[in-house]
Design a protein around this motif. Structure first.
Motif, mmCIF file in Angstrom:
data_model
loop_
_atom_site.group_PDB
_atom_site.id
_atom_site.type_symbol
_atom_site.label_atom_id
_atom_site.label_comp_id
_atom_site.label_asym_id
_atom_site.label_seq_id
_atom_site.Cartn_x
_atom_site.Cartn_y
_atom_site.Cartn_z
ATOM 1 N N ARG A 201 30.631 88.565 26.754
ATOM 2 C CA ARG A 201 31.060 88.179 25.401
ATOM 3 C C ARG A 201 29.986 87.382 24.665
ATOM 4 N NH1 ARG A 201 36.102 86.842 27.845
ATOM 5 N NH2 ARG A 201 35.448 84.659 27.829
ATOM 6 N N GLU A 202 29.365 86.430 25.365
ATOM 7 C CA GLU A 202 28.452 85.493 24.703
ATOM 8 C C GLU A 202 27.046 86.049 24.520
ATOM 9 O OE1 GLU A 202 28.569 81.888 26.929
ATOM 10 O OE2 GLU A 202 30.578 81.322 26.222
ATOM 11 N N THR A 203 26.592 86.904 25.450
ATOM 12 C CA THR A 203 25.208 87.376 25.392
ATOM 13 C C THR A 203 25.084 88.842 25.007
ATOM 14 O OG1 THR A 203 25.124 88.019 27.729
ATOM 15 C CG2 THR A 203 24.620 85.720 27.203
ATOM 16 N N GLY A 204 26.197 89.568 24.955
ATOM 17 C CA GLY A 204 26.125 90.983 24.632
ATOM 18 C C GLY A 204 25.678 91.846 25.795
ATOM 19 N N THR A 205 25.703 91.291 27.004
ATOM 20 C CA THR A 205 25.327 92.065 28.190
ATOM 21 C C THR A 205 26.332 93.192 28.420
ATOM 22 O OG1 THR A 205 24.297 90.147 29.244
ATOM 23 C CG2 THR A 205 24.945 91.959 30.689
ATOM 24 N N ALA A 206 25.823 94.380 28.658
ATOM 25 C CA ALA A 206 26.674 95.514 29.025
ATOM 26 C C ALA A 206 26.797 95.547 30.541
ATOM 27 C CB ALA A 206 26.079 96.819 28.509
ATOM 28 N N MET A 207 27.971 95.912 31.048
ATOM 29 C CA MET A 207 28.184 95.881 32.494
ATOM 30 C C MET A 207 28.928 97.124 32.972
ATOM 31 S SD MET A 207 30.199 93.065 34.828
ATOM 32 C CE MET A 207 28.899 91.867 34.656
ATOM 33 N N MET A 208 28.465 97.630 34.114
ATOM 34 C CA MET A 208 29.208 98.680 34.819
ATOM 35 C C MET A 208 29.676 98.079 36.136
ATOM 36 S SD MET A 208 28.249 102.616 35.700
ATOM 37 C CE MET A 208 26.933 102.326 36.865
ATOM 38 N N TRP A 209 30.995 97.988 36.298
ATOM 39 C CA TRP A 209 31.601 97.365 37.482
ATOM 40 C C TRP A 209 32.140 98.477 38.377
ATOM 41 C CZ3 TRP A 209 31.972 91.977 38.288
ATOM 42 C CH2 TRP A 209 32.720 91.587 39.395
ATOM 43 N N ILE A 210 31.453 98.700 39.497
ATOM 44 C CA ILE A 210 31.821 99.756 40.433
ATOM 45 C C ILE A 210 32.794 99.192 41.464
ATOM 46 C CG2 ILE A 210 30.945 101.353 42.182
ATOM 47 C CD1 ILE A 210 28.245 101.261 40.680
ATOM 48 N N THR A 211 33.934 99.832 41.637
ATOM 49 C CA THR A 211 34.932 99.297 42.560
ATOM 50 C C THR A 211 35.930 100.380 42.963
ATOM 51 O OG1 THR A 211 36.595 97.550 42.869
ATOM 52 C CG2 THR A 211 36.466 98.573 40.706
ATOM 53 N N HIS A 212 36.656 100.124 44.045
ATOM 54 C CA HIS A 212 37.803 100.961 44.393
ATOM 55 C C HIS A 212 39.103 100.213 44.129
ATOM 56 C CE1 HIS A 212 37.117 98.455 47.988
ATOM 57 N NE2 HIS A 212 38.423 98.492 48.088
ATOM 58 N N ASP A 213 38.988 98.960 43.641
ATOM 59 C CA ASP A 213 40.144 98.076 43.466
ATOM 60 C C ASP A 213 40.618 98.108 42.013
ATOM 61 O OD1 ASP A 213 42.028 96.063 43.418
ATOM 62 O OD2 ASP A 213 40.886 94.721 44.712
ATOM 63 N N LEU A 214 41.639 98.903 41.750
ATOM 64 C CA LEU A 214 42.168 98.993 40.386
ATOM 65 C C LEU A 214 42.760 97.677 39.915
ATOM 66 C CD1 LEU A 214 43.875 102.503 40.220
ATOM 67 C CD2 LEU A 214 42.119 101.643 38.690
ATOM 68 N N ALA A 215 43.310 96.879 40.852
ATOM 69 C CA ALA A 215 43.935 95.617 40.467
ATOM 70 C C ALA A 215 42.909 94.671 39.859
ATOM 71 C CB ALA A 215 44.602 94.974 41.687
ATOM 72 N N VAL A 216 41.695 94.650 40.426
ATOM 73 C CA VAL A 216 40.640 93.779 39.904
ATOM 74 C C VAL A 216 40.134 94.285 38.564
ATOM 75 C CG1 VAL A 216 38.264 93.017 40.260
ATOM 76 C CG2 VAL A 216 39.908 92.869 42.123
ATOM 77 N N VAL A 217 39.799 95.563 38.518
ATOM 78 C CA VAL A 217 39.136 96.095 37.331
ATOM 79 C C VAL A 217 40.086 96.207 36.142
ATOM 80 C CG1 VAL A 217 39.514 98.580 37.659
ATOM 81 C CG2 VAL A 217 37.340 97.770 36.746
ATOM 82 N N SER A 218 41.402 96.291 36.387
ATOM 83 C CA SER A 218 42.348 96.418 35.278
ATOM 84 C C SER A 218 42.356 95.189 34.380
ATOM 85 C CB SER A 218 43.760 96.684 35.807
ATOM 86 O OG SER A 218 44.211 95.598 36.592
ATOM 87 N N GLY A 219 42.060 94.023 34.959
ATOM 88 C CA GLY A 219 42.017 92.811 34.155
ATOM 89 C C GLY A 219 40.629 92.431 33.700
ATOM 90 N N LEU A 220 39.632 93.242 34.051
ATOM 91 C CA LEU A 220 38.239 92.920 33.739
ATOM 92 C C LEU A 220 37.617 93.868 32.733
ATOM 93 C CD1 LEU A 220 35.527 91.397 34.476
ATOM 94 C CD2 LEU A 220 35.199 93.179 36.212
#
Length: 323
Positions: A201-220
């Motif tokens: 949010r603050e720096t405009g960094t783009a991120m790709m978050w690789i995971t198998h955990d839908l519970a984590v990524v759903s809130g991120l």
């Protein structure tokens, strides 16, 4: 502003047993300040996608097709010198195993200062101060003491936090995180998720978050891309993908997560196992495990517009559930 634009990416491994199509026609786009979640079972090609973007594919693997554009610059075919200049400074990666990142014979402070000096000319004092702040940001207590430690003197979770701190040192414009919180307890995991959201949010960094955990990524994540057998089968806004999945595979992943509503009942499982990438079934790779498969699925489906602006690769999209 589009930071990363991947079109038709194909990364294949040429083995004695045949050609392994680990990534087979992947399309991704990440805007500045956006977090994209890349989700799928082990072996679906998520990590290889991340390695491909950084140019970290070694023989017998190679990129055989597609485009990877970073801020408009084509990275497929770029020189190793150019890729080295981008790695760690412009594009950083947090690996799943921290021992892939940390040198076991160097102290933490040495490794962090070297990571800064590789791309910037700053004083040793300023570099140490930045390293100390990065360790504190990822929840490491007594950061001054940890700077003096060797990796083997730290727990697995502590080493992972150090690896995350190193990736954040040079304030990259694109951050690829390969299941970085797997070894962490839920309290530290929540802290790091908060910090990476704040960073984007603050720096405009783009991120790709690789995971198998839908519970984590759903809130991120802002958007989700669901991957199966080297292909993106569904992508769209996180709320739309989680709330009303259109692909049977996405529905199966969600149904396999325990919730309060499923307490005391058997979870619905996806039958069978992920197919060998050396011997994919005819047509849709998910067809042998899919309860909605028809004869049409004997032909490989192409990505098509789905409900709520999603993109879905399926002949038999699921009907959206009523609100």
């Amino acid at each position: 502003m589009t930071v990363l634009d991947v079109q038709g990416l194909q990364t294949h491994f040429f083995t004695h047993g045949g050609v392994v199509k680990a990534v087979d026609g992947v399309d991704l786009r990440i805007e500045a300040g956006e977090i994209l979640g890349l989700v799928g079972e082990s072996g679906s090609g998520k990590s290889i996608t991340g390695f491909s973007i950084l140019g970290l594919i070694d023989p017998p693997g190679r990129i055989v097709g597609g485009h990877i554009r970073y801020l408009g610059e084509e990275l497929v075919g770029a020189t190793e010198r150019r890729l080295q200049a981008l790695r760690g400074k412009e594009i950083a990666m947090i690996f799943q195993d921290p021992m892939m990142t940390l040198n076991p014979v160097l102290r933490v402070d040495t490794q962090m200062v070297e990571a800064i000096h590789a791309h910037e000319k700053v004083s040793a004092k300023a570099a140490l101060a930045r390293a100390r702040d990065a360790l504190a940001m990822v929840g490491i207590p007594s950061p001054d003491e940890r700077l003096q430690a060797y990796p083997h003197q730290l727990s697995g979770g502590m080493r992972q936090r150090v690896a995350i701190a190193i990736a954040l040192l040079n304030r990259p414009k694109l951050l690829i995180a390969d299941e970085p919180t797997t070894a962490l307890d839920v309290t530290i995991q929540a802290q790091i998720l908060y910090e990476v959201q704040k960073l984007c949010r603050e720096t405009g960094t783009a991120m790709m978050w690789i995971t198998h955990d839908l519970a984590v990524v759903s809130g991120l994540a802002d958007r989700l891309a669901v991957m199966y057998a080297g292909r993106i089968v569904e992508s769209g806004a996180t709320a739309d993908v989680i709330g009303n999945p259109s692909h049977p595979y996405t529905r199966g992943l969600i149904d396999s997560i325990p919730t309060r509503a499923t307490h005391g009942t058997l979870l619905r499982q996806i039958p069978g196992m992920t197919p060998s990438l050396l011997n994919l079934p005819q047509g849709c790779a998910f067809r042998p495990r899919c309860g909605h498969a028809t004869d049409a699925c004997l032909v490989v489906p192409q990505a098509a517009p789905g409900p709520a602006g999603k993109t879905v690769r399926c002949w038999n999209m699921l009907t959206p559930e009523p609100a």
